[in-house]
Write a protein that holds these residues in place. Sequence first.
Motif, PDB file in Angstrom:
ATOM      1  N   GLY A 172      -9.337  -3.450  29.791  1.00  0.00           N
ATOM      2  CA  GLY A 172      -7.851  -3.273  30.086  1.00  0.00           C
ATOM      3  C   GLY A 172      -6.934  -3.656  29.241  1.00  0.00           C
ATOM      4  N   LEU A 173      -7.269  -5.160  28.684  1.00  0.00           N
ATOM      5  CA  LEU A 173      -6.134  -5.621  27.905  1.00  0.00           C
ATOM      6  C   LEU A 173      -5.590  -4.845  26.719  1.00  0.00           C
ATOM      7  CD1 LEU A 173      -7.829  -7.721  29.621  1.00  0.00           C
ATOM      8  CD2 LEU A 173      -6.870  -9.710  28.343  1.00  0.00           C
ATOM      9  N   SER A 174      -6.580  -4.415  25.758  1.00  0.00           N
ATOM     10  CA  SER A 174      -6.327  -3.501  24.687  1.00  0.00           C
ATOM     11  C   SER A 174      -5.386  -2.625  25.102  1.00  0.00           C
ATOM     12  CB  SER A 174      -7.514  -3.354  23.819  1.00  0.00           C
ATOM     13  OG  SER A 174      -7.019  -2.637  22.643  1.00  0.00           O
ATOM     14  N   ALA A 175      -5.672  -1.824  25.899  1.00  0.00           N
ATOM     15  CA  ALA A 175      -4.733  -0.560  26.255  1.00  0.00           C
ATOM     16  C   ALA A 175      -3.592  -1.020  26.828  1.00  0.00           C
ATOM     17  CB  ALA A 175      -5.666   0.109  27.483  1.00  0.00           C
ATOM     18  N   ARG A 202      -1.452 -12.479  24.986  1.00  0.00           N
ATOM     19  CA  ARG A 202      -2.678 -12.107  25.119  1.00  0.00           C
ATOM     20  C   ARG A 202      -2.975 -10.562  24.867  1.00  0.00           C
ATOM     21  NH1 ARG A 202      -6.696 -13.261  30.226  1.00  0.00           N
ATOM     22  NH2 ARG A 202      -8.708 -12.796  29.140  1.00  0.00           N
ATOM     23  N   LEU A 203      -2.003  -9.715  25.636  1.00  0.00           N
ATOM     24  CA  LEU A 203      -2.246  -8.386  25.468  1.00  0.00           C
ATOM     25  C   LEU A 203      -2.199  -7.789  24.073  1.00  0.00           C
ATOM     26  CD1 LEU A 203      -0.287  -7.175  28.692  1.00  0.00           C
ATOM     27  CD2 LEU A 203      -2.672  -7.830  28.443  1.00  0.00           C
ATOM     28  N   ALA A 204      -1.022  -8.273  23.313  1.00  0.00           N
ATOM     29  CA  ALA A 204      -1.024  -7.852  21.970  1.00  0.00           C
ATOM     30  C   ALA A 204      -2.159  -8.204  21.079  1.00  0.00           C
ATOM     31  CB  ALA A 204       0.359  -8.497  21.434  1.00  0.00           C
ATOM     32  N   GLN A 205      -2.751  -9.495  21.449  1.00  0.00           N
ATOM     33  CA  GLN A 205      -3.823 -10.055  20.514  1.00  0.00           C
ATOM     34  C   GLN A 205      -5.017  -9.264  21.042  1.00  0.00           C
ATOM     35  OE1 GLN A 205      -3.051 -11.974  18.147  1.00  0.00           O
ATOM     36  NE2 GLN A 205      -5.462 -13.146  17.959  1.00  0.00           N
ATOM     37  N   ALA A 206      -5.296  -8.692  22.362  1.00  0.00           N
ATOM     38  CA  ALA A 206      -6.488  -7.933  22.224  1.00  0.00           C
ATOM     39  C   ALA A 206      -6.271  -6.726  21.646  1.00  0.00           C
ATOM     40  CB  ALA A 206      -6.340  -7.527  24.048  1.00  0.00           C
ATOM     41  N   HIS A 207      -5.183  -6.036  21.487  1.00  0.00           N
ATOM     42  CA  HIS A 207      -5.113  -4.876  20.683  1.00  0.00           C
ATOM     43  C   HIS A 207      -5.206  -4.939  19.325  1.00  0.00           C
ATOM     44  CE1 HIS A 207      -4.434  -0.741  19.816  1.00  0.00           C
ATOM     45  NE2 HIS A 207      -3.393  -1.145  19.081  1.00  0.00           N
ATOM     46  N   ARG A 208      -4.525  -5.953  18.846  1.00  0.00           N
ATOM     47  CA  ARG A 208      -4.896  -6.064  17.268  1.00  0.00           C
ATOM     48  C   ARG A 208      -5.926  -6.763  16.767  1.00  0.00           C
ATOM     49  NH1 ARG A 208       1.755  -8.240  17.493  1.00  0.00           N
ATOM     50  NH2 ARG A 208       2.683  -5.977  17.065  1.00  0.00           N
ATOM     51  N   ARG A 209      -6.171  -7.939  17.680  1.00  0.00           N
ATOM     52  CA  ARG A 209      -7.449  -8.816  17.111  1.00  0.00           C
ATOM     53  C   ARG A 209      -8.463  -8.831  18.276  1.00  0.00           C
ATOM     54  NH1 ARG A 209      -6.514 -11.845  12.282  1.00  0.00           N
ATOM     55  NH2 ARG A 209      -4.746 -10.855  11.004  1.00  0.00           N
ATOM     56  N   GLY A 262      -4.792 -11.639  35.225  1.00  0.00           N
ATOM     57  CA  GLY A 262      -3.567 -11.771  35.567  1.00  0.00           C
ATOM     58  C   GLY A 262      -2.528 -11.048  34.611  1.00  0.00           C
ATOM     59  N   GLU A 263      -2.537 -11.196  33.594  1.00  0.00           N
ATOM     60  CA  GLU A 263      -1.541 -10.549  32.331  1.00  0.00           C
ATOM     61  C   GLU A 263      -1.750  -9.002  32.550  1.00  0.00           C
ATOM     62  OE1 GLU A 263      -3.010 -14.188  30.239  1.00  0.00           O
ATOM     63  OE2 GLU A 263      -3.974 -12.772  31.564  1.00  0.00           O
ATOM     64  N   LEU A 264      -2.953  -8.534  32.820  1.00  0.00           N
ATOM     65  CA  LEU A 264      -3.171  -7.160  32.729  1.00  0.00           C
ATOM     66  C   LEU A 264      -2.263  -6.528  34.323  1.00  0.00           C
ATOM     67  CD1 LEU A 264      -4.345  -4.206  32.253  1.00  0.00           C
ATOM     68  CD2 LEU A 264      -6.329  -4.892  33.408  1.00  0.00           C
ATOM     69  N   SER A 265      -2.653  -7.399  35.179  1.00  0.00           N
ATOM     70  CA  SER A 265      -2.021  -6.862  36.517  1.00  0.00           C
ATOM     71  C   SER A 265      -0.629  -6.988  36.455  1.00  0.00           C
ATOM     72  CB  SER A 265      -2.740  -7.867  37.715  1.00  0.00           C
ATOM     73  OG  SER A 265      -4.070  -7.832  37.878  1.00  0.00           O
ATOM     74  N   ALA A 266      -0.215  -7.932  35.943  1.00  0.00           N
ATOM     75  CA  ALA A 266       1.410  -8.017  35.984  1.00  0.00           C
ATOM     76  C   ALA A 266       2.296  -7.033  35.215  1.00  0.00           C
ATOM     77  CB  ALA A 266       1.703  -9.518  35.419  1.00  0.00           C
ATOM     78  N   TYR A 267       1.339  -6.747  33.879  1.00  0.00           N
ATOM     79  CA  TYR A 267       2.000  -5.723  32.887  1.00  0.00           C
ATOM     80  C   TYR A 267       1.953  -4.420  33.674  1.00  0.00           C
ATOM     81  CZ  TYR A 267       3.233  -2.708  29.336  1.00  0.00           C
ATOM     82  OH  TYR A 267       3.820  -1.610  28.262  1.00  0.00           O
ATOM     83  N   ALA A 268       0.808  -4.129  34.507  1.00  0.00           N
ATOM     84  CA  ALA A 268       0.672  -2.747  35.089  1.00  0.00           C
ATOM     85  C   ALA A 268       1.753  -2.835  36.381  1.00  0.00           C
ATOM     86  CB  ALA A 268      -0.664  -2.491  35.495  1.00  0.00           C
ATOM     87  N   SER A 269       1.812  -3.454  37.065  1.00  0.00           N
ATOM     88  CA  SER A 269       2.741  -3.641  38.257  1.00  0.00           C
ATOM     89  C   SER A 269       4.136  -3.434  37.884  1.00  0.00           C
ATOM     90  CB  SER A 269       2.501  -4.674  39.411  1.00  0.00           C
ATOM     91  OG  SER A 269       2.870  -5.903  38.528  1.00  0.00           O
ATOM     92  N   GLY A 270       4.418  -4.083  36.752  1.00  0.00           N
ATOM     93  CA  GLY A 270       5.881  -3.910  36.156  1.00  0.00           C
ATOM     94  C   GLY A 270       6.155  -2.721  35.527  1.00  0.00           C
ATOM     95  N   ASN A 271       5.034  -1.796  35.048  1.00  0.00           N
ATOM     96  CA  ASN A 271       5.424  -0.694  34.371  1.00  0.00           C
ATOM     97  C   ASN A 271       4.936   0.552  34.975  1.00  0.00           C
ATOM     98  OD1 ASN A 271       6.630  -1.577  31.460  1.00  0.00           O
ATOM     99  ND2 ASN A 271       5.192  -3.230  32.189  1.00  0.00           N
ATOM    100  N   GLY A 272       4.784   0.275  36.333  1.00  0.00           N
ATOM    101  CA  GLY A 272       4.072   1.780  37.113  1.00  0.00           C
ATOM    102  C   GLY A 272       2.846   2.314  36.506  1.00  0.00           C
ATOM    103  N   LEU A 273       2.046   1.288  36.041  1.00  0.00           N
ATOM    104  CA  LEU A 273       0.564   1.625  35.746  1.00  0.00           C
ATOM    105  C   LEU A 273      -0.516   1.101  36.655  1.00  0.00           C
ATOM    106  CD1 LEU A 273       0.791   0.696  31.995  1.00  0.00           C
ATOM    107  CD2 LEU A 273       1.123   3.170  32.917  1.00  0.00           C
ATOM    108  N   PHE A 281     -10.687   3.081  31.885  1.00  0.00           N
ATOM    109  CA  PHE A 281     -10.445   4.241  30.937  1.00  0.00           C
ATOM    110  C   PHE A 281      -9.992   3.654  29.685  1.00  0.00           C
ATOM    111  CE2 PHE A 281     -10.085   5.998  35.492  1.00  0.00           C
ATOM    112  CZ  PHE A 281     -11.398   6.372  35.485  1.00  0.00           C
ATOM    113  N   GLY A 282      -9.542   2.427  29.656  1.00  0.00           N
ATOM    114  CA  GLY A 282      -8.828   2.024  28.213  1.00  0.00           C
ATOM    115  C   GLY A 282     -10.096   1.541  27.297  1.00  0.00           C
ATOM    116  N   GLY A 283      -9.883   1.499  26.245  1.00  0.00           N
ATOM    117  CA  GLY A 283     -10.982   0.938  25.263  1.00  0.00           C
ATOM    118  C   GLY A 283     -10.622  -0.096  24.419  1.00  0.00           C
ATOM    119  N   GLU A 284     -11.569  -0.654  23.332  1.00  0.00           N
ATOM    120  CA  GLU A 284     -11.149  -1.199  22.501  1.00  0.00           C
ATOM    121  C   GLU A 284     -11.269  -2.895  22.759  1.00  0.00           C
ATOM    122  OE1 GLU A 284      -8.203   0.075  19.947  1.00  0.00           O
ATOM    123  OE2 GLU A 284      -9.525   1.414  18.875  1.00  0.00           O
TER     124      GLU A 284
END
Length: 350
Positions: A172-175, A202-209, A262-273, A281-284
């Motif tokens: 879910g980090l890349s998504a 970490r989230l940006a890096q997961a998507h880009r690299r 932790g990064e995923l949970s924090a981002y999701a809760s702060g953005n209504g996800l 369901f996220g990929g990559e």
Amino acid sequence: MPSLDEFGRIRLWTAGRQTADFLTRSGVELGIGDDAAIVSGCGAEREWLVTADTMIEQVHFLDETMGEADVGFKALAANVSDIAAMGGEPKFALVSVCVPPAWDAQRMRRLYDGLYECAERYGVAVIGGDTTSAPQHLVVSVTLIGTVEAGRAIRRSGAKPGQSVFLTGPTGLSAAGLHALRRIAAAEGAERAALTDWLSPRLAQAHRRPVPSVKAGRILALTGWGASLNDVSDGVASEAWEIAEASGVRLLLKEKLLPLSGELSAYASGNGLDAADLALFGGEDYVLLGTVDKSREAQLRERFRPEGIPLFVIGEVEEGPPGVEWEAADTGLRKPLAKQGYNHFAEGAM
């Protein structure tokens, strides 16, 4: 004719074109339908693994979320992940590019900087390819050849009832990274600066690299403990369905066991996800999803630990019609898990 998804189209285009006898005589041990093909002819002790992957501007990457070097790195990393999902070692790459006017020589040079960085990291020799012009969008297509010990390649079709389902890392980090980077690109001024400061690197890096799981795949192949395996390119749910259908079994995934960073949970809760939705369901993410005999769980965890590789058991394999079910953490109730993830020809995907 009803609408066909990506895999339905592949079957329509390829099924019945070449006989099993012809493929066997040609040295094909495993053809269409897994992360890579398995081909003999690499000597008595090893087999070839062959895979290909394509990235297209506006479909797989956007200027506002990825730099040129990121695109090159990821184009090769996606293929390396396919070889990892078979338990193999990546060896040789052919790189073909279709270059539009907007991608001048310097932009392409930066793309190749990233591609060669990935090649150096995973021991891949870039040995050829093709270059053509394109009218509008960049296309990067990589064919990667790897090797694996004869008879050791791990297929999607080896899952058996009673085994455990595992992941080699959180998903879910890349998504989440893509979601955040697109928000930043759409914002302006102080809002954009605030979003940029708030985004977890970490989230940006997961998507880009993304980091292919080659070491984990090699351990699973060399020990023989990996019963079935898939890389998480299109999402956990989608990959679980592929294993279930290839193996003729039912996979039960449990919400209480799904690893959420932790990064995923924090981002999701702060953005209504919903963090679990992103993870399923996220990929990559390019971690590995597979099955292992329960008697080998502790040993596998010990083999992974010195390499810094986690082992998350997230469910189990059951008898029954091929499919995937989800067990809710609060109620323990089970329901079918949607066969959902990134699919190029699914309704609304393009």
